[in-house]
Scaffold this motif. Sequence first.
Motif, short mmCIF file in Angstrom:
data_model
loop_
_atom_site.label_atom_id
_atom_site.label_comp_id
_atom_site.label_asym_id
_atom_site.label_seq_id
_atom_site.Cartn_x
_atom_site.Cartn_y
_atom_site.Cartn_z
N TRP A 154 2.45 -1.35 -3.08
CA TRP A 154 1.58 -1.61 -1.94
C TRP A 154 0.45 -0.60 -1.97
CZ3 TRP A 154 6.77 -2.51 -1.53
CH2 TRP A 154 7.15 -3.75 -1.03
N ARG A 200 5.34 -6.46 4.14
CA ARG A 200 5.45 -5.04 3.78
C ARG A 200 6.42 -4.33 4.71
NH1 ARG A 200 0.89 -0.64 5.01
NH2 ARG A 200 2.15 1.17 4.65
N TYR A 201 6.29 -4.54 6.01
CA TYR A 201 7.16 -3.84 6.95
C TYR A 201 8.61 -4.32 6.85
CZ TYR A 201 2.97 -1.74 8.81
OH TYR A 201 1.80 -1.03 8.93
N ALA A 252 9.54 -2.97 2.95
CA ALA A 252 9.42 -1.52 2.82
C ALA A 252 9.15 -0.92 4.20
CB ALA A 252 8.29 -1.18 1.85
N ASN A 304 9.63 1.77 5.81
CA ASN A 304 9.18 3.15 6.01
C ASN A 304 7.96 3.49 5.17
OD1 ASN A 304 11.33 3.82 7.81
ND2 ASN A 304 12.68 3.84 6.04
N SER A 305 7.20 2.49 4.79
CA SER A 305 6.10 2.68 3.84
C SER A 305 4.84 3.21 4.50
CB SER A 305 5.80 1.37 3.11
OG SER A 305 5.45 0.37 4.04
N TRP A 332 3.30 5.98 3.44
CA TRP A 332 2.50 6.56 2.36
C TRP A 332 2.01 5.45 1.44
CZ3 TRP A 332 0.48 11.14 1.13
CH2 TRP A 332 0.07 11.35 -0.18
N ILE A 333 0.75 5.55 1.03
CA ILE A 333 0.17 4.55 0.13
C ILE A 333 -0.44 5.29 -1.05
CG2 ILE A 333 -1.67 2.81 -0.08
CD1 ILE A 333 0.65 1.82 1.60
N TRP A 387 2.67 2.85 -2.24
CA TRP A 387 4.12 2.84 -2.05
C TRP A 387 4.69 2.00 -3.19
CZ3 TRP A 387 7.13 5.15 1.72
CH2 TRP A 387 8.46 4.73 1.81
N GLN A 397 8.12 0.55 -5.00
CA GLN A 397 9.56 0.29 -4.92
C GLN A 397 10.00 -0.36 -6.21
OE1 GLN A 397 10.34 -0.48 -0.21
NE2 GLN A 397 10.68 -2.18 -1.54
N ARG A 404 12.35 2.94 -2.87
CA ARG A 404 11.12 3.68 -3.13
C ARG A 404 11.36 4.70 -4.24
NH1 ARG A 404 7.88 8.36 -0.04
NH2 ARG A 404 6.01 8.24 -1.31
N GLN A 462 9.17 7.57 -5.54
CA GLN A 462 7.95 8.34 -5.36
C GLN A 462 7.39 8.84 -6.68
OE1 GLN A 462 8.29 11.48 -2.50
NE2 GLN A 462 6.12 11.95 -2.56
#
Length: 139
Positions: free
Chosen positions: A23, A93-94, A97, A99-100, A102-103, A105, A107, A112, A114
């Motif tokens: 994302w 998206r919600y 993900a 808790n996304s 941060w962009i 993002w 997975q 996720r 990182q």
Amino acid sequence: MLAIISIASLAALTTAEDLVEVWGIAKCPDTTKFVRRQLLPFYNSFDTFPDDFKLEFHAVPAHGKTVNGTYIVRECAESQEGEHLLNDENAYRYHAAPNSAWIPWIQINGVRVQDAEKNLWKRVCELESMAQTEQCKNF
């Protein structure tokens, strides 16, 4: 550039066992950096992907009201249909993900990763579906 990737290339891939979802927000410096340094080099190294691998890029349009060029992007963004499309993308998206914040993002198979922001190629090549590809043999 981001819209071209998501519409023309990545969205056409088939259902898979391994799923990598990214994302990003259009015109976001972090998203742009990730796309240029990680996503495009990885994606462009493949003619085709294995059948059991899927890569999805979700670009959310944001920032700025000036549209240059000949496309009718602004009309779409300001239309009711454009509003519905953006709402659908954000709802997905919600859900996928939640808790996304941060962009970008990233997975991998719903989790996720990182580290994939800087090591996408390595993380994807760890997947069973990709491990035997020519592009992943060095990892």
